[in-house]
Design a protein around this motif. Structure first.
Motif, PDB file in Angstrom:
ATOM      1  N   UNK A 109     -27.382  46.286  68.769  1.00 44.31           N
ATOM      2  CA  UNK A 109     -26.080  46.727  69.278  1.00 44.31           C
ATOM      3  C   UNK A 109     -25.439  47.793  68.386  1.00 44.31           C
ATOM      4  N   UNK A 110     -26.263  48.623  67.767  1.00 44.29           N
ATOM      5  CA  UNK A 110     -25.740  49.674  66.901  1.00 44.29           C
ATOM      6  C   UNK A 110     -24.773  50.584  67.629  1.00 44.29           C
ATOM      7  N   UNK A 111     -23.665  50.895  66.975  1.00 41.80           N
ATOM      8  CA  UNK A 111     -22.654  51.776  67.548  1.00 41.80           C
ATOM      9  C   UNK A 111     -21.542  51.047  68.272  1.00 41.80           C
ATOM     10  N   UNK A 112     -21.718  49.765  68.558  1.00 46.16           N
ATOM     11  CA  UNK A 112     -20.669  48.989  69.224  1.00 46.16           C
ATOM     12  C   UNK A 112     -19.512  48.800  68.248  1.00 46.16           C
ATOM     13  N   UNK A 113     -18.301  48.989  68.738  1.00 45.30           N
ATOM     14  CA  UNK A 113     -17.110  48.854  67.898  1.00 45.30           C
ATOM     15  C   UNK A 113     -16.210  47.765  68.458  1.00 45.30           C
ATOM     16  N   UNK A 114     -15.576  47.027  67.552  1.00 49.60           N
ATOM     17  CA  UNK A 114     -14.562  46.064  67.950  1.00 49.60           C
ATOM     18  C   UNK A 114     -13.437  46.114  66.941  1.00 49.60           C
ATOM     19  N   UNK A 115     -12.285  45.670  67.351  1.00 47.38           N
ATOM     20  CA  UNK A 115     -11.103  45.713  66.504  1.00 47.38           C
ATOM     21  C   UNK A 115     -10.587  44.300  66.295  1.00 47.38           C
ATOM     22  N   UNK A 116     -10.321  43.963  65.039  1.00 47.14           N
ATOM     23  CA  UNK A 116      -9.788  42.634  64.722  1.00 47.14           C
ATOM     24  C   UNK A 116      -9.146  42.640  63.346  1.00 47.14           C
ATOM     25  N   UNK A 117      -8.422  41.602  63.039  1.00 41.93           N
ATOM     26  CA  UNK A 117      -7.836  41.423  61.714  1.00 41.93           C
ATOM     27  C   UNK A 117      -8.890  40.818  60.794  1.00 41.93           C
ATOM     28  N   UNK A 126      -4.873  45.671  62.380  1.00 48.54           N
ATOM     29  CA  UNK A 126      -6.222  45.495  62.911  1.00 48.54           C
ATOM     30  C   UNK A 126      -7.139  46.548  62.297  1.00 48.54           C
ATOM     31  N   UNK A 127      -8.391  46.185  62.143  1.00 41.83           N
ATOM     32  CA  UNK A 127      -9.390  47.079  61.581  1.00 41.83           C
ATOM     33  C   UNK A 127     -10.495  47.269  62.606  1.00 41.83           C
ATOM     34  N   UNK A 128     -10.955  48.503  62.741  1.00 45.02           N
ATOM     35  CA  UNK A 128     -12.095  48.765  63.614  1.00 45.02           C
ATOM     36  C   UNK A 128     -13.369  48.507  62.817  1.00 45.02           C
ATOM     37  N   UNK A 129     -14.245  47.703  63.401  1.00 43.74           N
ATOM     38  CA  UNK A 129     -15.525  47.379  62.769  1.00 43.74           C
ATOM     39  C   UNK A 129     -16.619  47.919  63.669  1.00 43.74           C
ATOM     40  N   UNK A 130     -17.506  48.694  63.088  1.00 46.10           N
ATOM     41  CA  UNK A 130     -18.631  49.221  63.848  1.00 46.10           C
ATOM     42  C   UNK A 130     -19.896  48.487  63.429  1.00 46.10           C
ATOM     43  N   UNK A 131     -20.681  48.095  64.426  1.00 49.68           N
ATOM     44  CA  UNK A 131     -21.964  47.471  64.146  1.00 49.68           C
ATOM     45  C   UNK A 131     -22.975  48.578  63.883  1.00 49.68           C
ATOM     46  N   UNK A 132     -23.701  48.433  62.781  1.00 51.46           N
ATOM     47  CA  UNK A 132     -24.794  49.347  62.466  1.00 51.46           C
ATOM     48  C   UNK A 132     -26.069  48.538  62.311  1.00 51.46           C
ATOM     49  N   UNK A 133     -27.189  49.189  62.429  1.00 54.03           N
ATOM     50  CA  UNK A 133     -28.469  48.518  62.233  1.00 54.03           C
ATOM     51  C   UNK A 133     -29.149  49.091  60.995  1.00 54.03           C
ATOM     52  N   UNK A 134     -30.068  48.359  60.411  1.00 53.55           N
ATOM     53  CA  UNK A 134     -30.784  48.868  59.241  1.00 53.55           C
ATOM     54  C   UNK A 134     -31.583  50.139  59.519  1.00 53.55           C
TER      55      UNK A 134
END
Length: 168
Positions: A109-117, A126-134
């Motif tokens: 799911x690389x590139x997927x972003x979600x926002x949470x505390x 809130x902080x945006x967190x992006x999923x990255x892959x190795x």
């Protein structure tokens, strides 16, 4: 930081993406199999195009299912100042302009972003967190690094330098 909450949010987000892909695949399938899409001459390609779209949407659903399965099976562990970055790490990096990014190293799911505390923050924003892959450029550069390490990535002619300022 309680990463089980983060993982739960990621799973919810990925499930929502999958449900959207399922709806799109169903709609594309209905369009491709509708009686109005049957070609009346060799020049009418709407039905063929609709079937290609339906196939692509079905592949997207399969990818979403694989991402969900990979995250469901992910072993969440804690990282500290001396633990090398690996799968399941939440990494905060800062660029040369002091811009911060929060990255979660995931199995897909690389590139997927979600926002949470995030509960390790002093602020309540809130902080945006992006999923990255190795396998991504930044993921590859971060793997095995520890807190306070610097990483450099080159994408085309662009050179970016980051400092690891948090590993959780």
């Amino acid at each position: 930081m309680n990463k089980s909450i983060l993982l739960t949010e990621i799973l919810k987000h990925l499930d929502a993406i999958k449900q959207s892909a399922v709806r799109a695949a169903n709609l594309a399938h209905e369009t491709a199999t509708h009686s109005e899409t049957v070609a009346k001459s060799k020049y009418e390609t709407f039905g063929l195009e609709a079937s290609y779209l339906a196939h692509g949407q079905a592949q997207r659903v399969a990818e979403c299912s694989m991402d969900l399965k990979a995250f469901t099976e992910l072993n969440i562990r804690s990282f500290n100042d001396g633990t090398p970055i690996g799968l399941g790490a939440l990494v905060v990096i800062m660029d040369e302009n002091e811009g911060r990014q929060s990255l979660f190293v995931g199995p897909g799911a690389g590139g997927v972003k979600l926002t949470m505390k995030l509960d390790h923050q002093a602020s309540s924003e809130d902080v945006e967190i992006m999923i990255i892959t190795p396998s991504s450029p930044i993921g590859s550069a971060l793997m095995g690094r520890i807190l306070d390490d610097s990483v450099v990535i080159n994408i085309g002619d662009n050179r970016k330098e980051y400092e690891v300022i948090g590993v959780y």
